[in-house]
Scaffold this active site. Structure first.
Site, short mmCIF file in Angstrom:
data_model
loop_
_atom_site.label_atom_id
_atom_site.label_comp_id
_atom_site.label_asym_id
_atom_site.label_seq_id
_atom_site.Cartn_x
_atom_site.Cartn_y
_atom_site.Cartn_z
CE LYS A 81 -3.79 2.11 2.69
NZ LYS A 81 -4.69 1.94 3.85
CB SER A 159 -7.93 3.88 2.84
OG SER A 159 -7.15 3.23 3.84
CB SER A 183 -8.33 0.96 5.65
OG SER A 183 -9.07 2.14 5.53
#
Ligand code: GLN
Length: 502
Positions: A81, A159, A183
């Site tokens: 990420k 997210s 997330s």
């Protein structure tokens, strides 16, 4: 040697076995995934790749394999990420504020997994995410939205939407994510993959671009609980010199037990004795019928495996939304104050005096949602409002954590939905921040309490969109969660399903 054509269909454990047997090299595996990433660029999952860097890492992994090293992840690729700082790739946190930023060091999680000092995994690139990890649909990325591989007109969750979409589309066998209020779990649920947010402090936060420091936690996202266990074993562990909130507990081997249960003949009721608590508040009218149906069917499967279901209550569940949306923005407003165009971040090209420079740089660098949260956070922390909002929220946070302990007196694991609905259409909630916040109802309370939680694929809703089952454990009980999910995955094949046409 001819290569298996569908290397991308293999999970982490299977790829690792092929690499260890030298049936395939890390360079070959890396090339294969890089090609898939190129082919599926329109999903928007990646923000950065660099074939040269990845292949150099793969060669280093191959050298370790050639020297006889056999560690469980050696040579297997993954992607991070874009909230984890990396020396070899740019790091943007999904924000224009950090456009072209390159960190001089790797996040602890990145180096623990990596090929130079760690488990030997090869980084394929950086994954799209909501700006500074604020969002539930990955539509807050400053660069591009991410599409859900099951239906490209829908969001993948957020997210960590890039991580989820990349794993679901088989562009990577595994990815890292971060979970502040859901997330990892929510995008895992909405894309039909497995993800675990460990106990707060289990993984070092060093080198994770900070959103809300008392909540942020790293974790793995992959297709199965076993693959997550393999990654978590290398990601977790204390980091006393760099993150004083990292837990002073030794890193555990989460995977060996799971591997043993997969190979042994199955006992009739492997989960006998496990009490699963179902909070009434997670099964009310707020949850869509399609999600409830899949979750209940999954729970019936757990019963078949020997678990007992008990009703529990988490009476403050509804308050988790206002409490989280006070505390997280408060911490964010403080964390993001460093992006002033001087010490960090974008600086406006034209400005008058110093104040004007700050104003223009921050207005240009931050997107709408981030700006909104900075304003909320500054407001709730300001003199005159601090007691009424921030302090009050902290008190309720404590009560929420206590409610979990009362529930855990009656059960070992808490289960329920992850998200009240399946993935929604891209754009559907873009202009409505509150609609996004409400969708976090089932993930926020355990985040506020710092508890470990995971999502495991549990079937499909009406538009053939994936539904996730959430399992929440008591502190430090990641192994118990992973093992329950693993037994479920030995008995079901939801986690093996794949989107058509990808
Ligand atoms: N959706 C939540 C938010 O927008 C959670 C985000 C996260 O866990 N990083 O804050």
């Amino acid at each position: 040697m001819s290569l298996p054509k569908d290397l991308h269909d293999l999970g982490v454990a299977q790829l690792a076995a092929k690499l260890a047997a030298r049936e395939v090299s890390s360079v070959e595996v890396t090339q294969h995934f890089l090609e898939r990433i190129r082919q599926q660029d329109s999903l928007g999952a990646f923000l950065a790749t660099d074939a040269e860097v990845s292949l150099a890492q793969a060669r280093a992994a191959d050298a370790r394999l050639a020297a006889g090293e056999r560690t469980p992840l050696l040579g297997v690729p993954l992607a991070h990420k874009d909230i984890f700082v990396t020396r070899d790739f740019p790091t943007t946190a999904g924000s224009k504020m950090l456009d072209n930023y390159r960190s001089p060091f790797d996040a602890t999680v990145v180096s623990k997994l990596g090929v130079t000092h760690g488990a030997g995994m090869v980084t394929l690139g950086k994954l799209n995410c909501d700006e500074f990890a604020m969002g539930s649909g990955n539509d807050n990325s400053a660069y591009k939205p991410v599409q859900n591989p099951w239906d490209t007109s829908r969001i993948p969750g957020g997210s960590s939407g890039g991580s989820a979409a990349a794993v679901a589309a088989r562009l990577v066998p595994a990815a890292t994510g971060t979970d502040t209020g859901g997330s990892i779990r929510q995008p895992a649920a909405l894309t039909g993959i497995t993800g675990i947010k460990p106990t707060y402090g289990r993984c070092s936060r060093y080198g994770m671009v900070a959103f809300a420091s008392s909540l942020d936690q790293a974790g793995p996202m992959a297709r199965s609980a076993l693959d997550c266990a393999l990654l978590l074993s290398s990601m977790a562990g204390p980091d006393p010199d760099r993150d004083s909130t990292s837990l002073d507990l030794p890193a555990l081997d989460y995977a060996t037990d799971l591997i043993a249960t997969s190979t042994r003949e199955q006992r009739a009721e492997p989960l006998k004795g496990l009490r699963i608590g179902l909070p009434t508040q997670f099964f009310g009218t707020g949850c869509s019928a399609e999600v409830l149906k899949a979750v209940r069917a999954a729970l019936a499967e757990f019963e078949k495996l020997g678990a007992t279901l008990v009703d529990v209550s988490l009476p403050l569940t509804e308050l988790s939304i206002p409490v989280y949306y006070v505390i997280a923005p408060a911490e964010a407003s403080s964390n993001l104050s460093r992006f002033d165009g001087v010490r960090y971040g974008h600086r406006a090209a034209h400005y008058g005096d110093l104040t004007d420079m700050y104003k223009k740089s921050r207005s240009e660098g931050f997107g709408d949602e981030v700006t909104r949260r900075i304003m909320i956070g500054t407001y709730v922390l300001s003199h005159g409002y601090y007691d009424a909002y921030y302090l009050k929220a902290q008190k309720i946070r404590r009560l929420i954590a206590e409610d979990f302990q009362k529930a855990f007196a009656q059960c070992d694991i808490i289960a329920g939905p992850v998200s009240p609905t399946v993935a929604w259409k891209i754009g559907e909630k873009s202009d409505d921040p509150v609609a996004n916040y409400l969708a976090d109802i089932y993930t926020l309370s355990s985040s506020l309490a710092g508890l470990p939680g995971m999502s495991a694929p549990a079937g499909f809703g009406e538009h053939h969109m994936p539904v996730g089952l959430q399992l929440i454990g008591n502190y430090f009980k990641e192994a118990q969660l992973l093992s329950a999910a693993h037994q479920f995955q030995l008995a079901t094949d939801w986690h093996m399903r794949q989107p058509q046409g990808i």
